[in-house]
Design a protein around this motif. Structure first.
Motif, PDB file in Angstrom:
ATOM      1  N   THR A 153      42.678  23.171 -10.516  1.00 42.82           N
ATOM      2  CA  THR A 153      43.956  22.480 -11.579  1.00 42.82           C
ATOM      3  C   THR A 153      44.059  24.667 -11.373  1.00 42.82           C
ATOM      4  OG1 THR A 153      43.658  21.498 -12.534  1.00 42.82           O
ATOM      5  CG2 THR A 153      45.410  22.230 -13.153  1.00 42.82           C
ATOM      6  N   ASP A 154      43.108  25.295 -12.198  1.00 45.06           N
ATOM      7  CA  ASP A 154      44.153  26.708 -12.036  1.00 45.06           C
ATOM      8  C   ASP A 154      43.515  27.624 -10.462  1.00 45.06           C
ATOM      9  OD1 ASP A 154      41.342  24.859 -12.176  1.00 45.06           O
ATOM     10  OD2 ASP A 154      40.017  26.884 -13.859  1.00 45.06           O
ATOM     11  N   PHE A 155      43.519  26.823  -9.739  1.00 49.65           N
ATOM     12  CA  PHE A 155      43.803  27.863  -8.001  1.00 49.65           C
ATOM     13  C   PHE A 155      44.003  26.925  -6.947  1.00 49.65           C
ATOM     14  CE2 PHE A 155      39.719  29.159 -10.191  1.00 49.65           C
ATOM     15  CZ  PHE A 155      39.789  30.600 -10.162  1.00 49.65           C
ATOM     16  N   CYS A 156      43.960  26.019  -6.699  1.00 48.24           N
ATOM     17  CA  CYS A 156      44.593  25.210  -5.332  1.00 48.24           C
ATOM     18  C   CYS A 156      45.775  24.500  -5.862  1.00 48.24           C
ATOM     19  CB  CYS A 156      43.855  24.584  -4.051  1.00 48.24           C
ATOM     20  SG  CYS A 156      42.545  25.937  -3.635  1.00 48.24           S
ATOM     21  N   VAL A 157      46.292  23.995  -7.333  1.00 48.79           N
ATOM     22  CA  VAL A 157      46.881  23.022  -7.321  1.00 48.79           C
ATOM     23  C   VAL A 157      47.796  24.111  -7.761  1.00 48.79           C
ATOM     24  CG1 VAL A 157      48.030  21.862  -9.298  1.00 48.79           C
ATOM     25  CG2 VAL A 157      45.564  21.033  -7.840  1.00 48.79           C
TER      26      VAL A 157
END
Length: 211
Positions: A153-157
């Motif tokens: 969630t906190d990087f690639c998304v």
């Protein structure tokens, strides 16, 4: 009532190395698979992304002598978090999760392929110039609303959602179909950044209300 034909499910990096036991496991990462499979059965279109790093990639801490996992390094495009070696091309860790129902995917975007550039986003690599081609594909197909699921969630998304909004797409993140790493509060910051950018949030069970 079916969803509009302009909707697409974008599944981010559901790969062995990001699942429990993997080289860069996202806590509870395997919990995204069941809701993604349910979504994929009903979405008009499905696209997958896959981290696909060559050996010795610039984002690996082992590529930088003296660095440890989650340290940072200054690369030619700016500060880079250094990760454990993960999703190396052709390895089991880079493979899509075995339980992921990937057969309906119309496209698989492989990212992070350039040795010296990381790529969180499904649209633009970390130098913010190198494009993956996903934006053009969506535009040519006339796909306008994206439902994002996957890891992390906190990087690639997060990066994919923000770049999709910048490109003019409507974006909703499926809350029960994503999980985060949460480095020093990064998860809360990610949700805040997405909200500021106009990214919506939805539960997979509420999809019928959008038809």
């Amino acid at each position: 009532m079916p969803l509009p034909s302009t909707d697409v499910l974008l599944v981010i990096d559901v790969q062995n190395d990001f699942l429990p036991g993997g080289a860069l496991a996202v806590p509870d990462g395997d919990a995204v698979i069941a809701p993604i499979n349910r979504l994929a059965a009903h979405m008009p279109h499905v696209i997958l992304t896959q981290d696909w790093h060559p050996p010795g990639h610039a984002s690996f801490h082992a590529t930088h002598p003296g660095k440890a996992p989650f340290d940072t390094a200054d690369l030619h495009y700016g500060e880079q978090v250094l990760w454990p070696e993960h999703c190396v091309q052709g390895t089991r860790g880079a493979e899509l999760a075995a339980d992921l129902r990937a057969e309906r995917a119309e496209l698989v975007i492989r990212k992070g392929c350039h040795p010296g550039i990381d790529s969180y986003s499904a649209f633009l690599e970390a130098d913010r110039r190198t494009r993956t081609g996903l934006g053009g594909y969506l535009a040519e197909r006339g796909l306008t609303r994206l439902f994002l699921a996957g890891l992390a969630t906190d990087f690639c998304v997060l990066w994919s959602a923000l770049d999709a909004r910048r490109a003019g797409f409507e974006v909703l993140v499926v809350e029960d179909a994503v999980r985060g790493i949460d480095l020093d509060g990064s998860l809360a910051r990610a949700w805040e950044a997405m909200a500021r950018a106009g990214v919506g949030r939805i539960a997979s069970g509420d999809l019928a209300s959008l038809a």
